[in-house]
Design a protein around this motif. Structure first.
Motif, PDB file in Angstrom:
ATOM      1  N   ILE A 174       0.623  -1.386  -0.047  1.00 23.97           N
ATOM      2  CA  ILE A 174       0.138   0.038  -0.082  1.00 23.97           C
ATOM      3  C   ILE A 174       0.704   1.202   0.126  1.00 23.97           C
ATOM      4  O   ILE A 174       0.419   2.288   0.022  1.00 23.97           O
ATOM      5  N   SER A 175       2.117   1.104   0.125  1.00 21.30           N
ATOM      6  CA  SER A 175       3.123   2.397   0.226  1.00 21.30           C
ATOM      7  C   SER A 175       3.894   2.615  -1.081  1.00 21.30           C
ATOM      8  O   SER A 175       4.089   1.637  -1.716  1.00 21.30           O
ATOM      9  N   ALA A 213       6.568  -9.518  -1.884  1.00 23.73           N
ATOM     10  CA  ALA A 213       5.413 -10.443  -1.951  1.00 23.73           C
ATOM     11  C   ALA A 213       4.007  -9.203  -1.861  1.00 23.73           C
ATOM     12  O   ALA A 213       2.883  -9.581  -2.530  1.00 23.73           O
ATOM     13  N   GLY A 214       4.351  -8.356  -0.941  1.00 18.13           N
ATOM     14  CA  GLY A 214       3.276  -7.316  -0.872  1.00 18.13           C
ATOM     15  C   GLY A 214       2.933  -6.404  -2.312  1.00 18.13           C
ATOM     16  O   GLY A 214       1.804  -6.457  -2.550  1.00 18.13           O
ATOM     17  N   ARG A 215       3.940  -6.449  -2.964  1.00 18.51           N
ATOM     18  CA  ARG A 215       3.858  -5.412  -4.438  1.00 18.51           C
ATOM     19  C   ARG A 215       3.171  -6.328  -5.234  1.00 18.51           C
ATOM     20  O   ARG A 215       2.251  -5.783  -5.800  1.00 18.51           O
ATOM     21  N   LEU A 216       3.153  -7.868  -5.231  1.00 23.07           N
ATOM     22  CA  LEU A 216       2.594  -8.520  -5.888  1.00 23.07           C
ATOM     23  C   LEU A 216       0.781  -8.535  -5.544  1.00 23.07           C
ATOM     24  O   LEU A 216       0.234  -8.556  -6.598  1.00 23.07           O
ATOM     25  N   ARG A 217       0.941  -8.634  -4.393  1.00 26.13           N
ATOM     26  CA  ARG A 217      -0.627  -8.635  -3.655  1.00 26.13           C
ATOM     27  C   ARG A 217      -1.386  -7.329  -4.070  1.00 26.13           C
ATOM     28  O   ARG A 217      -2.515  -7.513  -4.357  1.00 26.13           O
ATOM     29  N   ALA A 244       3.690  -4.837  -8.842  1.00 26.65           N
ATOM     30  CA  ALA A 244       4.990  -5.542  -9.388  1.00 26.65           C
ATOM     31  C   ALA A 244       5.507  -4.406 -10.328  1.00 26.65           C
ATOM     32  O   ALA A 244       4.974  -4.085 -11.431  1.00 26.65           O
ATOM     33  N   GLY A 245       7.038  -4.062 -10.133  1.00 28.07           N
ATOM     34  CA  GLY A 245       7.535  -3.246 -11.251  1.00 28.07           C
ATOM     35  C   GLY A 245       7.298  -1.691 -11.264  1.00 28.07           C
ATOM     36  O   GLY A 245       8.125  -0.779 -11.861  1.00 28.07           O
TER      37      GLY A 245
END
Length: 341
Positions: free
Chosen positions: A173-174, A196-200, A204-205
């Motif tokens: 979220i950040s 893992a959080g970015r994917l959720r 990602a990227g």
């Protein structure tokens, strides 16, 4: 890897030296001695290029609307150079200082950031969450809306986090993570959780800042360099009950559980020097930049390899001249200035 500085409030003019050396951002903490917003306004007026950031605002100390208003004010005062760092704090501060329950801190953080995002985006807030309601359910008035035009197209939001679930939330979220007491090895581990959080969050990227706060002391005597860091670590580990203390549990996870118990016991007995002495040198050395310039440069390179994008340096020496020397050494290590400049 870019350079940041954690501003010692007894030497705020050190930020001007950091700006001269090419540092990217100045972080202002808040805690026992001061709030961050007042100092950030002062620094915004005294500087022209370096970004200023809360490192970090305590979430339980401000409503989300007040945080948005403060961020908008600092964005304007700095000409778009403000970055918003937020932290859920801990049970000791949340309940002891602010009289707010600490239960489910990650869920509260998620809702808080959602409100802040909405308001900074210019939307009227209508948030009906489990922990936060804006406007108050059944109350009078409408949800907050920011009546200001921001200078920055998007104020970055960084989250402080220690444990795996908090790291994943920061990634989800950040725009960045603000960490403490992190060795290069722990940074690399933290990056995995944040990815893992970015994917959720389907991010990602997308750009994401990895910003550990790292003490620095340039000194041939490693034990002397470590002493002020030991006191700093002991203060955090001794806050509140050990079951609710993120930093106590961090030492436990790293195999220093007995030391963590001794630190708390000595601090509660009023033995601050004994509590600091109980902090393992191995922990201090692995999470700080200590020693002569070549050793500091080697350790900085290790942080860069671990995935750090900006390293937030805390000059811990009591001598103002030594603090400036630390900044110079760091700037030379990343090639911002040539040796002797």
């Amino acid at each position: 890897m870019r350079l940041g500085i954690n501003v010692p409030l007894n030497d705020a003019d050190l930020v001007m030296e950091a700006e001269r050396l090419g540092f990217e951002v100045a972080f202002v903490p808040e805690g026992f001695r001061s709030d961050a917003a007042s100092a950030l306004g002062y620094l915004a007026a005294r500087t022209t290029r370096i970004h200023v950031a809360s490192g970090v605002f305590q979430i339980p100390a401000r409503t989300a609307a007040m945080t948005v208003m403060t961020a908008a004010t600092l964005d304007g005062l700095s000409g778009g150079r403000f970055r918003l760092g937020l932290g859920v704090s801990n049970a000791f501060v949340t309940e002891g200082w602010h009289g707010t329950p600490f239960g489910r801190p990650l869920a509260r953080t998620r809702e808080y950031v959602s409100i802040v995002r909405a308001a900074l985006d210019g939307r009227q807030v209508d948030h009906k969450g489990e922990h936060l309601q804006v406007p108050l359910r059944g109350g009078r008035g409408t949800g907050f809306r920011l009546h200001a035009t921001l200078v920055s197209p998007r104020i970055p939001i960084y989250l402080a986090a220690v444990g795996p679930r908090g790291l994943e939330l920061a990634g989800e979220i950040s725009d960045g993570w603000f960490g403490v007491f992190s060795s290069p090895e722990r940074v690399a581990e933290a990056v995995g959780h944040m990815e893992a959080g970015r994917l959720r969050g389907d991010l990602a990227g997308e750009p994401f800042e990895v910003i550990p706060s790292v003490s620095i002391a340039v000194d041939d005597d490693l034990e002397a360099a470590a002493l002020p860091v030991r006191h700093h670590v002991a203060r955090f580990v001794s806050l509140g009950h050990r079951a609710d203390n993120f930093y106590f549990r961090l030492l436990e996870r790293l195999g220093h559980g007995d030391a963590a118990v001794e630190i708390q016991d000595r601090a509660r007995a009023g033995d601050a020097a004994g509590a600091a002495a109980a902090v393992p040198f191995e922990f201090v050395d692995s999470t700080s930049l200590l020693g002569p310039p070549d050793r500091v440069a080697e350790r900085m390179a290790a942080y860069a390899r671990a995935g750090v994008t900006t390293i937030a340096l805390s000059p811990v020496d009591s001598d103002p001249v030594a603090r400036r020397t630390s900044l110079q050494v760091a700037a030379e290590a990343v090639g911002l200035v040539t040796p002797g400049r």
